[in-house]
Design an enzyme around this catalytic site. Structure first.
Site, PDB file in Angstrom:
ATOM      1  N   ILE A   7       0.964   6.837  -0.529  1.00 26.73           N
ATOM      2  CA  ILE A   7       0.271   5.913   0.367  1.00 26.73           C
ATOM      3  C   ILE A   7      -1.166   5.719  -0.088  1.00 26.73           C
ATOM      4  CG2 ILE A   7      -0.517   5.550   2.744  1.00 26.73           C
ATOM      5  CD1 ILE A   7       1.800   7.589   3.519  1.00 26.73           C
ATOM      6  N   CYS A   8      -1.611   4.460  -0.107  1.00 25.24           N
ATOM      7  CA  CYS A   8      -3.002   4.144  -0.383  1.00 25.24           C
ATOM      8  C   CYS A   8      -3.649   3.750   0.945  1.00 25.24           C
ATOM      9  CB  CYS A   8      -3.103   2.989  -1.387  1.00 25.24           C
ATOM     10  SG  CYS A   8      -4.806   2.554  -1.796  1.00 25.24           S
ATOM     11  N   LEU A   9      -4.385   4.696   1.533  1.00 20.29           N
ATOM     12  CA  LEU A   9      -5.072   4.471   2.805  1.00 20.29           C
ATOM     13  C   LEU A   9      -6.357   5.285   2.789  1.00 20.29           C
ATOM     14  CD1 LEU A   9      -4.984   3.209   5.668  1.00 20.29           C
ATOM     15  CD2 LEU A   9      -3.780   5.266   6.417  1.00 20.29           C
ATOM     16  N   ASP A  43      -6.026  -3.846  -2.503  1.00 21.44           N
ATOM     17  CA  ASP A  43      -6.210  -2.428  -2.831  1.00 21.44           C
ATOM     18  C   ASP A  43      -4.828  -1.765  -2.799  1.00 21.44           C
ATOM     19  OD1 ASP A  43      -7.334   0.040  -3.361  1.00 21.44           O
ATOM     20  OD2 ASP A  43      -7.861   0.429  -1.268  1.00 21.44           O
ATOM     21  N   ASN A  49       0.799  -1.221   0.000  1.00 17.73           N
ATOM     22  CA  ASN A  49       0.000   0.000   0.000  1.00 17.73           C
ATOM     23  C   ASN A  49       0.833   1.272   0.000  1.00 17.73           C
ATOM     24  OD1 ASN A  49      -1.571  -2.142   2.044  1.00 17.73           O
ATOM     25  ND2 ASN A  49      -2.728  -1.400   0.290  1.00 17.73           N
TER      26      ASN A  49
END
Length: 194
Positions: free
Chosen positions: A87-89, A120, A79
């Site tokens: 960042i994928c959050l 994801d 992520n």
């Protein structure tokens, strides 16, 4: 307009709890909207023992809009972009709420290190490795932690000496290392970019 009193309260809370929480903040100069966060790698993960630095920018509409965060320290994680630290959050995007704080965002990043979401991903290559060859993923993540996130492996004096050997002044080297949370690679980039 940035809610200065709220940000100041958040900074006090982060400072008070930093030994317990494993997250801390330093300001980048006098601007309350620019900060550097640090996260300790969670125990029992390939990130254990690492200190990860995160660039934090608070938009003028904060806390109505989420902080912009990006890892400065290189991290091998599904992520997090292995190229630029993006960042994928969800809470840094559409799931942000004004009830959340910079501290909760940093704690969420720390939790993300413990529980990746490979379905994801921010980095598809890392996610595929995580799903298809977990042991190699763990080995690579540990190697990156040892290489990029271990402050104790090389002391600050040695890092300053290396940068001085490259032609930078001692004061500039110390300042860049301090600004970059001891991350030698980030300090070098800062020095080279002026």
């Amino acid at each position: 307009m940035l809610d200065v009193s709220r940000v100041q309260k958040e900074l006090v809370e982060i400072e008070r709890d930093k030994n317990l929480s494993g997250v801390s903040i330093t300001l980048s100069g006098d601007d309350l909207a620019r900060m550097r966060g640090t996260i300790t790698g969670p125990v029992g993960t390939p990130y254990e023992g690492g200190i990860f630095t995160v660039d934090i920018n608070l938009p003028s509409a904060y806390p109505m809009e989420p902080p912009k965060m990006q890892f400065i320290t290189k991290v091998w994680h599904p992520n997090v972009s292995s190229q630029n630290g993006a960042i994928c959050l969800d809470i840094l995007k559409d799931q942000w709420s004004p009830a959340l704080t910079v501290k909760t965002a940093l704690l969420s990043l720390q939790a993300l290190l413990s529980t990746p979401e490979p379905d994801d991903p921010q980095d598809a290559v890392v996610a595929q490795q995580y799903l298809r060859d977990y042991n190699t993923f763990v080995g690579t993540a540990r190697y990156w932690t040892e290489t990029f996130a271990r402050r104790g492996s090389v002391g600050i004096k040695e890092k300053v000496a290396k940068l001085v050997e490259m032609g930078f002044s001692e004061d500039a080297a110390k300042g860049a290392l301090e600004t970059c949370g001891g991350d030698e690679n980030a300090a070098l980039e800062k020095l080279c970019s002026g």
